[in-house]
Scaffold this motif. Structure first.
Motif, PDB file in Angstrom:
ATOM      1  N   LYS A  71      42.624  -3.943  20.064  1.00 11.22           N
ATOM      2  CA  LYS A  71      43.071  -5.159  19.381  1.00 11.22           C
ATOM      3  C   LYS A  71      43.445  -6.260  20.368  1.00 11.22           C
ATOM      4  O   LYS A  71      43.930  -5.971  21.461  1.00 11.22           O
ATOM      5  CB  LYS A  71      44.301  -4.850  18.522  1.00 11.22           C
ATOM      6  CG  LYS A  71      44.009  -3.972  17.336  1.00 11.22           C
ATOM      7  CD  LYS A  71      45.251  -3.760  16.506  1.00 11.22           C
ATOM      8  CE  LYS A  71      46.312  -3.024  17.285  1.00 11.22           C
ATOM      9  NZ  LYS A  71      47.455  -2.613  16.491  1.00 11.22           N
ATOM     10  N   VAL A 166      48.326 -15.237  10.330  1.00 14.25           N
ATOM     11  CA  VAL A 166      47.403 -14.135  10.023  1.00 14.25           C
ATOM     12  C   VAL A 166      47.200 -13.260  11.260  1.00 14.25           C
ATOM     13  O   VAL A 166      47.317 -12.030  11.203  1.00 14.25           O
ATOM     14  CB  VAL A 166      46.035 -14.693   9.532  1.00 14.25           C
ATOM     15  CG1 VAL A 166      45.010 -13.573   9.398  1.00 14.25           C
ATOM     16  CG2 VAL A 166      46.202 -15.433   8.222  1.00 14.25           C
ATOM     17  N   ASN A 169      50.388 -11.188  12.402  1.00 14.78           N
ATOM     18  CA  ASN A 169      50.656 -10.050  11.517  1.00 14.78           C
ATOM     19  C   ASN A 169      49.594  -8.975  11.631  1.00 14.78           C
ATOM     20  O   ASN A 169      49.899  -7.790  11.706  1.00 14.78           O
ATOM     21  CB  ASN A 169      50.743 -10.513  10.053  1.00 14.78           C
ATOM     22  CG  ASN A 169      52.006 -11.314   9.817  1.00 14.78           C
ATOM     23  OD1 ASN A 169      53.035 -11.056  10.438  1.00 14.78           O
ATOM     24  ND2 ASN A 169      51.930 -12.297   8.947  1.00 14.78           N
ATOM     25  N   LYS A 170      48.344  -9.397  11.647  1.00 16.25           N
ATOM     26  CA  LYS A 170      47.239  -8.428  11.647  1.00 16.25           C
ATOM     27  C   LYS A 170      47.207  -7.597  12.930  1.00 16.25           C
ATOM     28  O   LYS A 170      46.977  -6.392  12.891  1.00 16.25           O
ATOM     29  CB  LYS A 170      45.919  -9.187  11.462  1.00 16.25           C
ATOM     30  CG  LYS A 170      44.730  -8.271  11.262  1.00 16.25           C
ATOM     31  CD  LYS A 170      43.496  -9.059  10.849  1.00 16.25           C
ATOM     32  CE  LYS A 170      42.306  -8.115  10.679  1.00 16.25           C
ATOM     33  NZ  LYS A 170      41.058  -8.864  10.496  1.00 16.25           N
ATOM     34  N   TYR A 171      47.426  -8.263  14.082  1.00 15.48           N
ATOM     35  CA  TYR A 171      47.274  -7.556  15.360  1.00 15.48           C
ATOM     36  C   TYR A 171      48.601  -7.267  16.054  1.00 15.48           C
ATOM     37  O   TYR A 171      48.611  -6.769  17.176  1.00 15.48           O
ATOM     38  CB  TYR A 171      46.350  -8.369  16.292  1.00 15.48           C
ATOM     39  CG  TYR A 171      45.008  -8.643  15.660  1.00 15.48           C
ATOM     40  CD1 TYR A 171      44.173  -7.601  15.270  1.00 15.48           C
ATOM     41  CD2 TYR A 171      44.583  -9.947  15.410  1.00 15.48           C
ATOM     42  CE1 TYR A 171      42.946  -7.846  14.663  1.00 15.48           C
ATOM     43  CE2 TYR A 171      43.363 -10.203  14.803  1.00 15.48           C
ATOM     44  CZ  TYR A 171      42.555  -9.149  14.434  1.00 15.48           C
ATOM     45  OH  TYR A 171      41.346  -9.389  13.827  1.00 15.48           O
ATOM     46  N   LYS A 172      49.698  -7.603  15.389  1.00 16.94           N
ATOM     47  CA  LYS A 172      51.030  -7.364  15.960  1.00 16.94           C
ATOM     48  C   LYS A 172      51.143  -7.976  17.368  1.00 16.94           C
ATOM     49  O   LYS A 172      51.533  -7.304  18.330  1.00 16.94           O
ATOM     50  CB  LYS A 172      51.348  -5.860  16.008  1.00 16.94           C
ATOM     51  CG  LYS A 172      51.169  -5.142  14.677  1.00 16.94           C
ATOM     52  CD  LYS A 172      52.394  -5.315  13.785  1.00 16.94           C
ATOM     53  CE  LYS A 172      52.234  -4.703  12.415  1.00 16.94           C
ATOM     54  NZ  LYS A 172      51.519  -5.566  11.425  1.00 16.94           N
TER      55      LYS A 172
END
Ligand SMILES: [Zn+2]
Length: 276
Positions: A71, A166, A169-172
């Motif tokens: 990620k 986005v 949150n998605k990939y921290k």
């Protein structure tokens, strides 16, 4: 007459849409071909790491059952330094330019997504942050349509904030890892320009920020370049590193490091050490 105008308007819309689709048909095909090539490279088993291991027996291949995609962990913000988003889309769809980014944000707030977030865009170039010397491998590149001198359009910033929300949150993605191209390549780059609203971004959780505090001074045994290195800056050229710090954290393009500047730097060092 009126309905004829309407029909004309409708066909104009269809025509413009068709043109846009057609314009990028060839590069979209190229994208698919390139992505398929990478998939092929990944599923070839055993994945060869032996090429560089002369005379050493090849490792035994035992495929694990537990894995997923790597990620992104950084977001790098740029200004395009070009005169229009069309110019930038063209630059990023010409093979010879060897540059790209994941996202391009137009002046009206429209966002173009140009590369899957899991793939490596070519936006950082030779760059360094802390010990990370391959920023492209671990980051998402966002280009904001801006000639390098003008203010950023509020609609662009609104779209940017939505996109950052986005991605974070998605990939921290850690809060301090939202930085600028000028931060990771201080000798070569100065984007995003000095008018970029870093304080507002940090206030919303994208990047760090500190205001000067007269009671917090830079420790006497800590030189400015060493403190900048602790924050993450490459200090191979300390003048360039100071200019990058001043642009990002003080909205200033001078080399002077006064007490207020040093107070901010000291607080950034503390935040950095606390987050390690
Ligand atoms: Zn850049």
């Amino acid at each position: 007459m009126k309905s004829l105008t309407k029909v004309g308007f409708f066909f104009t819309i269809v025509f413009v849409f068709a043109c846009n689709t057609f314009q990028y048909q060839a590069t979209n095909r190229f994208y698919k071909k390139q992505a398929k090539q990478l998939v092929k490279q990944i599923i070839e088993t055993p994945y060869s790491i032996t090429d560089s291991l002369n005379n050493i027996p090849a490792p035994m291949w035992v495929g694990t059952t537990n894995f997923d995609l790597r990620k992104p962990n950084f977001v790098i913000i740029h200004h395009t330094a070009q005169n229009s988003f069309e110019e930038t889309l063209r630059t990023f769809t010409l093979e010879r330019t060897k540059v790209s980014a994941h996202y391009v944000i137009c002046k009206d707030g429209t966002v173009h997504h140009m590369l899957n977030d899991y793939l490596r865009a070519w936006h950082g170039g030779v760059a360094k942050w802390g010990n990370n010397t391959d920023i492209n491998s671990s980051s998402i590149g966002i280009e904001i349509d801006n000639n390098g001198f003008e203010p950023f359009n509020p609609k662009q910033i609104e779209s940017l904030l939505n996109l950052l929300s986005v991605l974070k949150n998605k990939y921290k993605i850690p809060t301090p890892n939202f930085i600028g191209h000028g931060d990771i390549a201080p000798t070569r780059k100065n984007d995003p320009n000095i008018q970029f609203p870093w304080a507002m971004l940090a206030n919303k959780g994208y990047g760090v920020w500190s205001e000067p505090n007269p009671s917090i001074k830079l420790k006497e045994n800590l030189s400015v370049p060493y403190a900048l290195a602790l924050v993450g800056y490459d200090i191979k050229d300390s003048v360039a590193a100071i200019l990058a710090f001043k642009r990002h954290f003080r909205g200033d393009s001078t080399l002077i490091m006064n007490d207020a500047d040093k107070s901010v730097l000291s607080q950034l060092v503390s935040k950095k050490l606390a987050s390690n």
